[in-house]
Enzyme design. Structure first.
Site, mmCIF file in Angstrom:
data_model
loop_
_atom_site.group_PDB
_atom_site.id
_atom_site.type_symbol
_atom_site.label_atom_id
_atom_site.label_comp_id
_atom_site.label_asym_id
_atom_site.label_seq_id
_atom_site.Cartn_x
_atom_site.Cartn_y
_atom_site.Cartn_z
ATOM 1 N N SER A 199 -15.621 30.043 13.810
ATOM 2 C CA SER A 199 -14.932 28.844 14.292
ATOM 3 C C SER A 199 -13.849 28.422 13.318
ATOM 4 C CB SER A 199 -15.941 27.696 14.460
ATOM 5 O OG SER A 199 -16.761 27.582 13.314
ATOM 6 N N LYS B 126 -20.341 35.975 4.297
ATOM 7 C CA LYS B 126 -19.107 36.390 4.996
ATOM 8 C C LYS B 126 -17.863 35.884 4.271
ATOM 9 C CE LYS B 126 -17.536 32.442 6.914
ATOM 10 N NZ LYS B 126 -16.138 31.952 7.020
#
Length: 326
Positions: A137, A190
């Protein structure tokens, strides 16, 4: 099942403002807390956050600099940088009613303690119900109402499901989970791997190299997740693989952009926070504790610490021994 009609967002940066807009679209009564009084007043007057230029803050959102007032909502989204979360949660804790869900929206591992974000909440705000929201997002997408899917995890399945129903809308689609640790590991790792991907792009090593780096990075993420007790399906889901793919493929990602600057031999811009910069050394320490091999993450940490140049790190990865995939 609780409705969580009133939602407060603690932190009025780009991501906090975007999530406030998302909660308003879901029909909640939303309060957005800004620590700075003048910032709260300006956003109330202009209905815009300078960090999201051209995107309106929903008229129904109340903007305040009164933390005690914001803490009265039935559920809270805590949207601060990972390394600032303990301080923010400590200030918030005295104002919380017992059983109030506090949904962490930061991605990282605390330096020094190696604690994950929900562990910090449990430690400093024991009356709260810790939860975590993470996934692929970008703030501008969510603020504008573009389709986005994320994962929301809490230890209690009923709480997680209720929060998903409270925040979900046609364009913002949370999936509920009880695998809190898996969601937290995906978000933290990540960011570090995205720096590596940015270095590959900045060095212009090609799309094939970028795909290989992302895939091998995912293998590292999976190994660490499993060692920490995460579910494989969580690591392969939105908050793991999904977030990794997004962050390793777009210059909108602050971590990817940070890596691109390193790959080009430039000094990364300091006007935007790259969480991976702070998470990298903590991540590799955790990997060592768990005896997990993470060569890509190790290379990033070594470059950031000045122990390796970018070229040396790339050479180190390219000359690793041949072995079976896994």
């Amino acid at each position: 099942m609780p409705s969580y009609q009133s939602i407060s967002v603690i932190g009025a940066g780009a991501w906090g403002t975007a999530l406030a807009n998302a909660a308003a679209r879901a029909g909640r009564d939303v309060t957005l807390y800004a620590r700075d009084v003048s910032a709260a007043d300006t956003m109330s007057r202009t209905r815009e956050n300078p960090r999201l230029p051209g995107i309106a803050i929903a008229k129904s959102i109340s903007i305040t600099s009164d933390l005690a007032h914001a803490a009265k909502s039935e559920a809270l989204l805590l949207v601060t940088p990972a390394q600032s979360l303990r301080q923010a949660a400590t200030l918030l804790a005295p104002h919380l009613a017992k059983g109030t869900p506090v949904i962490v929206c930061a991605k990282g591992i605390e330096r020094g303690t190696h604690k994950f974000m929900t562990e910090i909440i449990a430690n400093v705000a024991p009356l709260a119900l810790p939860a975590i929201l993470s996934g692929p997002s970008f703030a501008s997408d969510v603020a504008q109402g573009l389709p986005t899917a994320v994962t929301l995890a809490a230890r209690d399945a009923t709480t997680a499901e209720a929060l998903v129903h409270a925040l979900g809308s046609d364009t913002f689609r949370p999936y509920h989970s009880t695998d809190v640790r898996g969601v937290e590991i995906g978000g933290a790792a990540k960011n570090v791997l995205a720096i590596a991907a940015g270095i590959v792009a900045g060095k212009k090593l090609g799309a094939s190299a970028l795909a290989a780096l992302t895939t091998r990075g995912f293998a590292e993420l999976m190994r660490l997740g499993q060692a920490c007790g995460a579910k494989s399906e969580t690591i392969a889901g939105l908050s793991g693989l999904g977030d990794l793919v997004l962050s390793c493929s777009s210059a909108q990602s602050r971590n990817f952009s940070y890596g691109m600057a390193l790959g080009r031999g430039e000094t990364p811009a300091r006007d935007k926070l790259s969480e991976g910069e702070f998470t990298a050394p903590v991540l590799v320490e955790l990997a060592r504790e768990k005896k997990v091999d993470m060569p890509v993450a190790n290379a990033v940490a070594a470059v950031l610490a000045g122990a390796l140049t970018v070229n040396e790190a790339i050479e180190m990865l390219l000359t690793r021994p041949f072995k079976a995939e896994g």
